[in-house]
Design a protein around this motif. Structure first.
Motif, PDB file in Angstrom:
ATOM      1  N   ALA A 231       0.849  -1.201   0.000  1.00 42.96           N
ATOM      2  CA  ALA A 231       0.000   0.000   0.000  1.00 42.96           C
ATOM      3  C   ALA A 231       0.884   1.249   0.000  1.00 42.96           C
ATOM      4  CB  ALA A 231      -0.904  -0.018   1.233  1.00 42.96           C
ATOM      5  N   ALA A 232       2.192   1.061   0.291  1.00 43.89           N
ATOM      6  CA  ALA A 232       3.110   2.210   0.340  1.00 43.89           C
ATOM      7  C   ALA A 232       4.052   2.130  -0.858  1.00 43.89           C
ATOM      8  CB  ALA A 232       3.888   2.177   1.651  1.00 43.89           C
ATOM      9  N   ARG A 233       3.468   2.264  -2.055  1.00 46.82           N
ATOM     10  CA  ARG A 233       4.220   2.036  -3.280  1.00 46.82           C
ATOM     11  C   ARG A 233       5.428   2.977  -3.437  1.00 46.82           C
ATOM     12  NH1 ARG A 233       1.665   2.605  -9.252  1.00 46.82           N
ATOM     13  NH2 ARG A 233       2.335   4.726  -8.937  1.00 46.82           N
ATOM     14  N   THR A 234       5.207   4.282  -3.222  1.00 44.63           N
ATOM     15  CA  THR A 234       6.278   5.252  -3.448  1.00 44.63           C
ATOM     16  C   THR A 234       7.442   5.021  -2.484  1.00 44.63           C
ATOM     17  OG1 THR A 234       4.467   6.744  -3.939  1.00 44.63           O
ATOM     18  CG2 THR A 234       6.648   7.726  -3.842  1.00 44.63           C
ATOM     19  N   GLU A 235       7.088   4.801  -1.226  1.00 47.26           N
ATOM     20  CA  GLU A 235       8.108   4.551  -0.207  1.00 47.26           C
ATOM     21  C   GLU A 235       8.934   3.303  -0.551  1.00 47.26           C
ATOM     22  OE1 GLU A 235       5.659   4.689   3.329  1.00 47.26           O
ATOM     23  OE2 GLU A 235       7.525   4.527   4.521  1.00 47.26           O
ATOM     24  N   ALA A 236       8.229   2.228  -0.928  1.00 45.51           N
ATOM     25  CA  ALA A 236       8.899   0.964  -1.255  1.00 45.51           C
ATOM     26  C   ALA A 236       9.807   1.139  -2.473  1.00 45.51           C
ATOM     27  CB  ALA A 236       7.862  -0.123  -1.517  1.00 45.51           C
ATOM     28  N   MET A 237       9.308   1.864  -3.472  1.00 44.35           N
ATOM     29  CA  MET A 237      10.105   2.062  -4.704  1.00 44.35           C
ATOM     30  C   MET A 237      11.411   2.790  -4.377  1.00 44.35           C
ATOM     31  SD  MET A 237       7.391   2.990  -7.717  1.00 44.35           S
ATOM     32  CE  MET A 237       8.409   2.686  -9.154  1.00 44.35           C
ATOM     33  N   GLY A 238      11.305   3.856  -3.567  1.00 47.17           N
ATOM     34  CA  GLY A 238      12.485   4.650  -3.195  1.00 47.17           C
ATOM     35  C   GLY A 238      13.486   3.793  -2.437  1.00 47.17           C
ATOM     36  N   LEU A 239      12.997   3.077  -1.439  1.00 50.14           N
ATOM     37  CA  LEU A 239      13.860   2.251  -0.591  1.00 50.14           C
ATOM     38  C   LEU A 239      14.602   1.189  -1.415  1.00 50.14           C
ATOM     39  CD1 LEU A 239      14.817   1.046   2.144  1.00 50.14           C
ATOM     40  CD2 LEU A 239      12.646  -0.180   2.243  1.00 50.14           C
ATOM     41  N   LEU A 240      13.845   0.446  -2.232  1.00 50.14           N
ATOM     42  CA  LEU A 240      14.461  -0.662  -2.981  1.00 50.14           C
ATOM     43  C   LEU A 240      15.413  -0.143  -4.060  1.00 50.14           C
ATOM     44  CD1 LEU A 240      11.307  -2.956  -3.185  1.00 50.14           C
ATOM     45  CD2 LEU A 240      13.258  -3.170  -1.627  1.00 50.14           C
ATOM     46  N   ALA A 241      15.071   0.989  -4.670  1.00 52.35           N
ATOM     47  CA  ALA A 241      15.946   1.576  -5.690  1.00 52.35           C
ATOM     48  C   ALA A 241      17.271   2.003  -5.050  1.00 52.35           C
ATOM     49  CB  ALA A 241      15.258   2.756  -6.370  1.00 52.35           C
ATOM     50  N   ARG A 242      17.196   2.579  -3.822  1.00 53.40           N
ATOM     51  CA  ARG A 242      18.433   2.989  -3.120  1.00 53.40           C
ATOM     52  C   ARG A 242      19.326   1.781  -2.826  1.00 53.40           C
ATOM     53  NH1 ARG A 242      14.938   6.387  -0.573  1.00 53.40           N
ATOM     54  NH2 ARG A 242      14.794   5.169   1.350  1.00 53.40           N
ATOM     55  N   GLU A 243      18.703   0.606  -2.690  1.00 50.94           N
ATOM     56  CA  GLU A 243      19.477  -0.624  -2.413  1.00 50.94           C
ATOM     57  C   GLU A 243      19.973  -1.277  -3.711  1.00 50.94           C
ATOM     58  OE1 GLU A 243      20.397  -1.917   0.558  1.00 50.94           O
ATOM     59  OE2 GLU A 243      19.537  -0.139   1.516  1.00 50.94           O
ATOM     60  N   GLY A 244      19.743  -0.601  -4.837  1.00 49.07           N
ATOM     61  CA  GLY A 244      20.290  -1.087  -6.110  1.00 49.07           C
ATOM     62  C   GLY A 244      19.315  -1.887  -6.972  1.00 49.07           C
ATOM     63  N   ALA A 245      18.059  -1.992  -6.558  1.00 50.64           N
ATOM     64  CA  ALA A 245      17.108  -2.779  -7.362  1.00 50.64           C
ATOM     65  C   ALA A 245      16.532  -1.938  -8.499  1.00 50.64           C
ATOM     66  CB  ALA A 245      15.970  -3.262  -6.466  1.00 50.64           C
ATOM     67  N   THR A 246      16.062  -2.623  -9.532  1.00 50.18           N
ATOM     68  CA  THR A 246      15.283  -1.960 -10.575  1.00 50.18           C
ATOM     69  C   THR A 246      13.830  -2.249 -10.243  1.00 50.18           C
ATOM     70  OG1 THR A 246      17.029  -2.484 -12.118  1.00 50.18           O
ATOM     71  CG2 THR A 246      14.930  -1.810 -13.083  1.00 50.18           C
ATOM     72  N   VAL A 247      13.032  -1.191 -10.142  1.00 50.59           N
ATOM     73  CA  VAL A 247      11.654  -1.372  -9.686  1.00 50.59           C
ATOM     74  C   VAL A 247      10.693  -0.803 -10.731  1.00 50.59           C
ATOM     75  CG1 VAL A 247      10.061  -1.037  -7.759  1.00 50.59           C
ATOM     76  CG2 VAL A 247      12.518  -0.991  -7.345  1.00 50.59           C
ATOM     77  N   ALA A 248       9.719  -1.612 -11.118  1.00 48.11           N
ATOM     78  CA  ALA A 248       8.707  -1.135 -12.071  1.00 48.11           C
ATOM     79  C   ALA A 248       7.336  -1.260 -11.419  1.00 48.11           C
ATOM     80  CB  ALA A 248       8.765  -1.984 -13.329  1.00 48.11           C
ATOM     81  N   ALA A 249       6.527  -0.224 -11.615  1.00 51.42           N
ATOM     82  CA  ALA A 249       5.165  -0.252 -11.057  1.00 51.42           C
ATOM     83  C   ALA A 249       4.227  -0.844 -12.092  1.00 51.42           C
ATOM     84  CB  ALA A 249       4.737   1.157 -10.702  1.00 51.42           C
ATOM     85  N   ASN A 250       3.393  -1.817 -11.707  1.00 52.57           N
ATOM     86  CA  ASN A 250       2.413  -2.365 -12.661  1.00 52.57           C
ATOM     87  C   ASN A 250       0.990  -2.084 -12.245  1.00 52.57           C
ATOM     88  OD1 ASN A 250       4.775  -4.072 -12.886  1.00 52.57           O
ATOM     89  ND2 ASN A 250       3.743  -5.440 -11.454  1.00 52.57           N
ATOM     90  N   GLY A 251       0.791  -1.417 -11.147  1.00 55.71           N
ATOM     91  CA  GLY A 251      -0.574  -1.106 -10.706  1.00 55.71           C
ATOM     92  C   GLY A 251      -0.471  -0.248  -9.476  1.00 55.71           C
ATOM     93  N   PRO A 252      -1.594   0.223  -8.930  1.00 53.41           N
ATOM     94  CA  PRO A 252      -1.548   1.132  -7.786  1.00 53.41           C
ATOM     95  C   PRO A 252      -0.818   0.527  -6.581  1.00 53.41           C
ATOM     96  CG  PRO A 252      -3.816   0.439  -8.263  1.00 53.41           C
ATOM     97  CD  PRO A 252      -2.961  -0.050  -9.376  1.00 53.41           C
TER      98      PRO A 252
END
Ligand SMILES: Nc1ncnc2c1ncn2[C@@H]1O[C@H](COP(=O)(O)OP(=O)(O)OP(=O)(O)O)[C@@H](O)[C@H]1O
Length: 318
Positions: A231-252
């Motif tokens: 439910a916290a998409r933006t927060e999760a995206m930021g966190l995982l990207a900072r850890e070096g992951a590539t993150v793609a959103a496919n839905g809300p």
């Protein structure tokens, strides 16, 4: 007899069109080998060359190490179904089989056994002209099995069948392979081969794209992707990207993460108090894996542009 099918550097042109372009692969006893590729990829032409119906321009297509024309008792060595419509419409299915059996010195008993085996039952005595596609496929398979051959080759046997017909044919082909036969079946839809093929030969534009087991193909296509629901998409995206992951959103609330393991993602989200409801390794479907493999095959694009009615190459606005 050695029931191995082998194709080596096979080539065939029709005028300017290259149907088969240096194709090599094998199919082994005890396995259902799926022969898959977009429309026009060269599957039927390859099968026709294996059956001696078309002559290769170059290369070899052999059964048990010999080209079809050198087989001593072809009907007892290879059974084939290329076109389920090739039956006289006013003749009954049983008479069609009896006629084939008689001309090859086989018994009436064998015909009746086969009619039962393929589930034609009393329909065997009805005119073949009134058969459904599923019944014609069953009749064609019975004809292919007349000589009890160790090798079977079926061109698009599932195409157009209803779910019950598809279930039957999958089980039947698997049982034939379990008896030690070599079973080669073609299809332009990977999904038709799910649950039936052990081994896959994927071709496009007459060339080999992949020769692999179903399990290996799925593992390769699934990659290292992880599906995450939060439910916290933006927060999760930021966190995982900072850890070096590539993150793609496919839905809300859904993300696909590449570059971190499932365990590491769970640890990071927990550590930073980011809520999530699901973290799971992405498992590709066979159809997804196939689409990835054949994306560049021109015939496949041609099917798409023919279907959208533009008559243009994909991405070409002319
Ligand atoms: N007798 C022929 N004369 C001219 N071209 C042919 C002939 N047979 C096949 N071709 C061409 O060779 C190519 C390969 O056709 P083939 O039928 O082997 O493909 P396929 O993979 O079996 O396709 P499908 O899934 O549509 O049956 C196609 O471009 C086709 O138009």
């Amino acid at each position: 007899m050695d029931a191995t099918i082998e194709v080596h550097d096979l080539r065939k042109r029709f005028g300017r069109a290259v149907a088969v372009d240096g194709l090599s692969f094998g199919a082994r006893p005890g396995q259902v080998t799926g022969f898959v590729g977009p429309n026009g990829a060269g599957k039927s032409t390859t099968m026709r060359m294996l059956l001696g119906l078309d002559a290769p321009d170059e290369g070899r297509a052999t059964i048990g190490g010999r080209p079809y024309r050198e087989l001593r008792a072809p009907l007892h060595e290879v059974g084939a179904l290329l076109d389920a419509g090739a039956v006289h419409p006013s003749r009954s299915g049983r008479d069609h089989l009896l006629w084939m059996a008689r001309s090859h010195g086989m018994s009436r008993k064998r015909v009746d056994e086969l009619i039962e085996l393929v589930g034609l039952g009393t329909a065997g005595k009805r005119r073949a002209g009134g058969y459904s596609l599923g019944m014609r496929q069953r009749l064609g398979i019975a004809a292919a099995l007349l000589g009890d051959p160790p090798v079977l080759m079926l061109d698009e046997p599932v195409n157009g069948l209803d779910p019950e017909g598809i279930r039957w044919i999958r089980g039947f082909l698997r049982a034939l392979a379990a008896e030690g036969r070599t079973v080669l079946i073609s299809s332009h839809l990977m999904s038709e081969l799910e649950d039936s093929a052990d081994h896959l030969i994927v071709i496009g534009r007459g060339r080999l794209i992949a020769e692999t087991s179903v399990a290996e193909l799925l593992a390769a296509a699934s990659g290292e992707r992880v599906a995450l629901r939060t439910a916290a998409r933006t927060e999760a995206m930021g966190l995982l990207a900072r850890e070096g992951a590539t993150v793609a959103a496919n839905g809300p609330d859904s993300l696909t993460v590449t570059g971190l393991t499932t365990q590491r993602i769970i640890a990071l989200l927990t550590e930073h108090s980011v809520p999530f409801s699901e973290v799971s390794a992405h498992r590709a479907t066979l159809e997804e894996a196939y689409m990835e493999l054949t994306r560049d095959a021109a015939e496949f694009q041609a099917v798409v542009h023919a279907a959208d009615g533009t008559g243009h190459e994909n991405g070409d606005p002319r």
